[in-house]
Scaffold this active site. Structure first.
Site, short mmCIF file in Angstrom:
data_model
loop_
_atom_site.label_atom_id
_atom_site.label_comp_id
_atom_site.label_asym_id
_atom_site.label_seq_id
_atom_site.Cartn_x
_atom_site.Cartn_y
_atom_site.Cartn_z
N CYS A 75 46.28 -30.97 61.15
CA CYS A 75 46.61 -32.27 61.72
C CYS A 75 47.10 -32.06 63.16
O CYS A 75 48.00 -31.27 63.40
CB CYS A 75 47.69 -32.92 60.87
SG CYS A 75 48.57 -34.28 61.66
N GLU A 76 46.49 -32.76 64.08
CA GLU A 76 46.88 -32.57 65.48
C GLU A 76 48.23 -33.18 65.82
O GLU A 76 48.81 -32.86 66.85
CB GLU A 76 45.80 -33.11 66.42
CG GLU A 76 45.63 -34.60 66.42
CD GLU A 76 44.53 -35.05 67.36
OE1 GLU A 76 44.67 -36.15 67.91
OE2 GLU A 76 43.53 -34.32 67.53
N HIS A 77 48.75 -34.03 64.95
CA HIS A 77 50.04 -34.65 65.22
C HIS A 77 51.22 -33.75 64.87
O HIS A 77 52.25 -33.77 65.54
CB HIS A 77 50.19 -35.97 64.46
CG HIS A 77 49.22 -37.01 64.90
ND1 HIS A 77 48.70 -37.95 64.04
CD2 HIS A 77 48.66 -37.25 66.10
CE1 HIS A 77 47.88 -38.73 64.71
NE2 HIS A 77 47.83 -38.33 65.96
N HIS A 78 51.08 -32.97 63.78
CA HIS A 78 52.20 -32.15 63.30
C HIS A 78 51.85 -30.68 63.18
O HIS A 78 52.71 -29.87 62.83
CB HIS A 78 52.67 -32.66 61.93
CG HIS A 78 53.08 -34.09 61.95
ND1 HIS A 78 52.25 -35.11 61.52
CD2 HIS A 78 54.22 -34.69 62.37
CE1 HIS A 78 52.86 -36.26 61.67
NE2 HIS A 78 54.05 -36.04 62.18
N GLN A 116 41.47 -36.67 60.55
CA GLN A 116 40.41 -36.83 59.55
C GLN A 116 39.37 -37.85 60.01
O GLN A 116 38.17 -37.63 59.84
CB GLN A 116 41.01 -37.25 58.21
CG GLN A 116 39.96 -37.43 57.12
CD GLN A 116 40.56 -37.72 55.77
OE1 GLN A 116 41.70 -37.36 55.48
NE2 GLN A 116 39.80 -38.37 54.91
N HIS A 144 46.94 -34.40 52.95
CA HIS A 144 47.59 -34.05 54.20
C HIS A 144 49.02 -33.59 53.95
O HIS A 144 49.82 -34.33 53.37
CB HIS A 144 47.63 -35.27 55.14
CG HIS A 144 46.27 -35.72 55.57
ND1 HIS A 144 45.84 -35.57 56.86
CD2 HIS A 144 45.25 -36.31 54.89
CE1 HIS A 144 44.61 -36.05 56.96
NE2 HIS A 144 44.23 -36.51 55.78
N CYS A 146 51.28 -33.37 56.10
CA CYS A 146 52.22 -34.22 56.84
C CYS A 146 52.62 -35.45 56.02
O CYS A 146 53.65 -36.07 56.30
CB CYS A 146 51.65 -34.63 58.20
SG CYS A 146 50.08 -35.50 58.13
#
Length: 184
Positions: A75-78, A116, A144, A146
């Site tokens: 996940c590019e956010h976390h 995703q 996920h 996250c």
């Protein structure tokens, strides 16, 4: 990939969370993480065209489905993992890809910081562009971390995404047949 910079950053994170980067169990962690990142982000240095440009001539343009292709991504956010399965259906345009090429295409786009939803779009668009198929349908079901271990903390929750292109956008019966054959 700048492995030395990754090692320095990991060492700083270890120190920033209050751990001792010189503790025996953590001494080689920065190097391990750098090697791991080289592997799990290997899609950054790949191009799906390499895989999908190798195709084979066929007479009929019947639907091809490859389902339950396992993948993992970050996940590019976390920068936490997400993983699941990809299903790909496509209508050839007188040429088919080798079956391993579809799985390799999934790897190209999943092995990088990713969302995703974007992963779904990138796979579908690559099939249309490089395989020149008449249409494709790509579905992804993923879990996920996250969502599991932080924030809302809902383990076992899965996210389903679907992208249709070409013939699958235009023909609802075709799309529904693909979903049925995929077991969705």
């Amino acid at each position: 990939m700048d492995k030395e910079k990754i090692e320095q950053a990991v060492s700083m994170i270890i120190e920033a969370i209050g751990e001792d980067p010189n503790r025996e169990g953590l001494l080689e962690t920065p190097q391990r993480v750098a090697r791991m990142y080289e592997e799990i982000f290997s899609g950054l240095n790949q191009d799906a065209k390499t895989h999908l440009s190798k195709s084979f001539e066929i007479v009929d343009d019947n639907m091809v489905i490859e389902k339950d292709i396992p993948f993992y991504s970050m996940c590019e956010h976390h920068l936490l993992p997400f993983w699941g399965k990809v299903n790909i259906a496509y209508i050839p345009n007188k040429r088919v890809a080798g079956l391993s090429k579809l799985a390799r295409t999934v790897d190209v786009y999943s092995k990088k910081p990713q969302l995703q939803e974007r992963l779904n779009i990138e796979i579908a668009d690559a099939l249309m562009e490089y395989l020149n198929c008449k249409g494709c349908l790509v579905t992804i079901e993923a879990e996920h971390m996250c969502m599991n271990m932080r924030g809302v903390k809902k383990p076992g929750t899965s996210t389903m995404t679907s992208v249709a292109r070409g013939a699958f956008e235009e023909d609802l019966d075709l799309k529904n047949e693909a979903y049925r054959l995929m077991g969705l």
